[in-house]
Scaffold this motif. Structure first.
Motif, mmCIF file in Angstrom:
data_model
loop_
_atom_site.group_PDB
_atom_site.id
_atom_site.type_symbol
_atom_site.label_atom_id
_atom_site.label_comp_id
_atom_site.label_asym_id
_atom_site.label_seq_id
_atom_site.Cartn_x
_atom_site.Cartn_y
_atom_site.Cartn_z
ATOM 1 N N LEU A 1 -23.299 -4.886 -40.370
ATOM 2 C CA LEU A 1 -24.363 -5.507 -39.573
ATOM 3 C C LEU A 1 -25.593 -4.606 -39.501
ATOM 4 C CD1 LEU A 1 -22.325 -7.143 -36.656
ATOM 5 C CD2 LEU A 1 -23.572 -8.317 -38.496
ATOM 6 N N ALA A 2 -25.377 -3.317 -39.313
ATOM 7 C CA ALA A 2 -26.506 -2.376 -39.266
ATOM 8 C C ALA A 2 -27.245 -2.339 -40.602
ATOM 9 C CB ALA A 2 -26.012 -0.985 -38.881
ATOM 10 N N ALA A 3 -26.501 -2.347 -41.703
ATOM 11 C CA ALA A 3 -27.130 -2.337 -43.032
ATOM 12 C C ALA A 3 -27.914 -3.620 -43.274
ATOM 13 C CB ALA A 3 -26.066 -2.151 -44.115
ATOM 14 N N GLU A 4 -27.374 -4.754 -42.849
ATOM 15 C CA GLU A 4 -28.082 -6.024 -43.014
ATOM 16 C C GLU A 4 -29.345 -6.060 -42.166
ATOM 17 O OE1 GLU A 4 -25.230 -9.121 -42.252
ATOM 18 O OE2 GLU A 4 -24.147 -8.702 -44.109
ATOM 19 N N ALA A 5 -29.294 -5.485 -40.964
ATOM 20 C CA ALA A 5 -30.485 -5.437 -40.110
ATOM 21 C C ALA A 5 -31.577 -4.589 -40.764
ATOM 22 C CB ALA A 5 -30.125 -4.888 -38.726
ATOM 23 N N LYS A 6 -31.183 -3.458 -41.350
ATOM 24 C CA LYS A 6 -32.170 -2.617 -42.050
ATOM 25 C C LYS A 6 -32.739 -3.347 -43.259
ATOM 26 C CE LYS A 6 -30.661 1.973 -40.734
ATOM 27 N NZ LYS A 6 -30.237 3.303 -41.177
ATOM 28 N N ALA A 7 -31.884 -4.023 -44.006
ATOM 29 C CA ALA A 7 -32.342 -4.761 -45.189
ATOM 30 C C ALA A 7 -33.340 -5.846 -44.787
ATOM 31 C CB ALA A 7 -31.160 -5.373 -45.923
ATOM 32 N N THR A 8 -33.095 -6.483 -43.661
ATOM 33 C CA THR A 8 -34.009 -7.520 -43.169
ATOM 34 C C THR A 8 -35.371 -6.921 -42.828
ATOM 35 O OG1 THR A 8 -32.174 -8.843 -42.338
ATOM 36 C CG2 THR A 8 -34.337 -9.270 -41.363
ATOM 37 N N LEU A 9 -35.368 -5.726 -42.233
ATOM 38 C CA LEU A 9 -36.644 -5.069 -41.914
ATOM 39 C C LEU A 9 -37.392 -4.666 -43.180
ATOM 40 C CD1 LEU A 9 -35.620 -2.908 -38.831
ATOM 41 C CD2 LEU A 9 -37.171 -4.880 -38.852
ATOM 42 N N TRP A 10 -36.685 -4.134 -44.177
ATOM 43 C CA TRP A 10 -37.351 -3.787 -45.431
ATOM 44 C C TRP A 10 -37.915 -5.039 -46.096
ATOM 45 C CZ3 TRP A 10 -39.096 0.735 -45.807
ATOM 46 C CH2 TRP A 10 -38.394 1.841 -45.361
ATOM 47 N N GLU A 11 -37.176 -6.125 -46.037
ATOM 48 C CA GLU A 11 -37.662 -7.388 -46.595
ATOM 49 C C GLU A 11 -38.904 -7.861 -45.852
ATOM 50 O OE1 GLU A 11 -36.110 -11.954 -46.837
ATOM 51 O OE2 GLU A 11 -34.636 -10.384 -47.205
ATOM 52 N N LYS A 12 -38.911 -7.681 -44.553
ATOM 53 C CA LYS A 12 -40.067 -8.054 -43.725
ATOM 54 C C LYS A 12 -41.320 -7.320 -44.200
ATOM 55 C CE LYS A 12 -41.281 -8.017 -38.776
ATOM 56 N NZ LYS A 12 -40.730 -7.647 -37.456
ATOM 57 N N MET A 13 -41.140 -6.065 -44.635
ATOM 58 C CA MET A 13 -42.283 -5.272 -45.103
ATOM 59 C C MET A 13 -42.505 -5.450 -46.604
ATOM 60 S SD MET A 13 -41.743 -1.794 -42.884
ATOM 61 C CE MET A 13 -39.990 -1.638 -43.193
ATOM 62 N N GLU A 14 -41.708 -6.345 -47.214
ATOM 63 C CA GLU A 14 -41.807 -6.625 -48.645
ATOM 64 C C GLU A 14 -41.641 -5.352 -49.478
ATOM 65 O OE1 GLU A 14 -45.505 -8.719 -49.186
ATOM 66 O OE2 GLU A 14 -44.812 -10.434 -48.000
ATOM 67 N N TRP A 15 -40.647 -4.534 -49.090
ATOM 68 C CA TRP A 15 -40.428 -3.268 -49.776
ATOM 69 C C TRP A 15 -38.964 -2.884 -49.702
ATOM 70 C CZ3 TRP A 15 -43.826 -1.791 -53.074
ATOM 71 C CH2 TRP A 15 -43.802 -0.499 -53.613
ATOM 72 N N PHE A 16 -38.651 -1.660 -50.012
ATOM 73 C CA PHE A 16 -37.298 -1.120 -49.984
ATOM 74 C C PHE A 16 -37.384 0.294 -49.429
ATOM 75 C CE2 PHE A 16 -39.295 -0.667 -54.094
ATOM 76 C CZ PHE A 16 -39.234 0.703 -54.318
ATOM 77 N N SER A 17 -36.258 0.864 -49.101
ATOM 78 C CA SER A 17 -36.242 2.219 -48.558
ATOM 79 C C SER A 17 -36.863 3.177 -49.576
ATOM 80 C CB SER A 17 -34.800 2.628 -48.245
ATOM 81 O OG SER A 17 -34.775 3.895 -47.644
ATOM 82 N N PRO A 18 -37.911 3.876 -49.175
ATOM 83 C CA PRO A 18 -38.612 4.753 -50.132
ATOM 84 C C PRO A 18 -37.718 5.891 -50.636
ATOM 85 C CG PRO A 18 -39.891 4.472 -48.109
ATOM 86 C CD PRO A 18 -38.540 3.892 -47.865
#
Length: 157
Positions: free
Chosen positions: A91-108
């Motif tokens: 769930l935590a990983a999916e929440a982070k993925a959703t935030l990165w998607e919101k910013m149209e990017w990925f973890s730098p």
């Protein structure tokens, strides 16, 4: 009678059969090195070692590890679904993925976790547009010319 030579695909078949048998047992938590060794020996495998230990890099999982020659198989002692700690991490990983998607990017890449957590925290309660603007600001302060120079040099470019 134990056989000493097995192809990798043959071992995969044996390991899958052992896993299937373990899943059909009363409980994965009841798996023991002795039981796995017995089952492997019944299948004609020449067991090099069998031990109970935790496996995994980020999240440790209790398992029985069977080695046949140089090939190892891990038999987790927890159910493949329904583990509360795994569910929480997922769930935590999916929440982070959703935030990165919101910013149209990925973890730098090459950015410390505390910096990426700051980016995610700033995006959490913002609109998509605001989150993208904050992401652009943060990355402009993180990916400076002085920071990028050695990275480019390492790449040979």
């Amino acid at each position: 009678m134990a056989f000493t030579a097995h192809s990798t695909s043959d071992l995969d078949r044996h390991f899958q059969a052992l896993w299937h048998r373990a899943c059909n047992a009363s409980s994965l938590g009841a798996l023991t090195p002795e039981l796995i060794q017995l089952w492997a020996t019944e299948r004609g495998l020449d067991v090099t070692s069998v031990e109970e230990r935790e496996v995994g890099i980020f999240a440790r999982t209790p398992a029985v590890v069977l080695a046949v020659g140089d090939i190892k198989a891990c038999f987790p002692k927890i159910q493949p679904t329904g583990d509360p700690s795994w569910e929480a991490r997922r769930l935590a990983a999916e929440a982070k993925a959703t935030l990165w998607e919101k910013m149209e990017w990925f973890s730098p890449f090459w950015i410390p976790r505390d910096k990426t957590e700051k980016i995610l925290a700033d995006a959490r309660l913002r609109t998509r547009e605001q989150a993208i603007q904050l992401f652009n600001y943060h990355t402009s302060t993180l990916y400076t010319l002085a920071y990028e120079g050695p990275l480019v040099d390492q790449d040979g470019g």
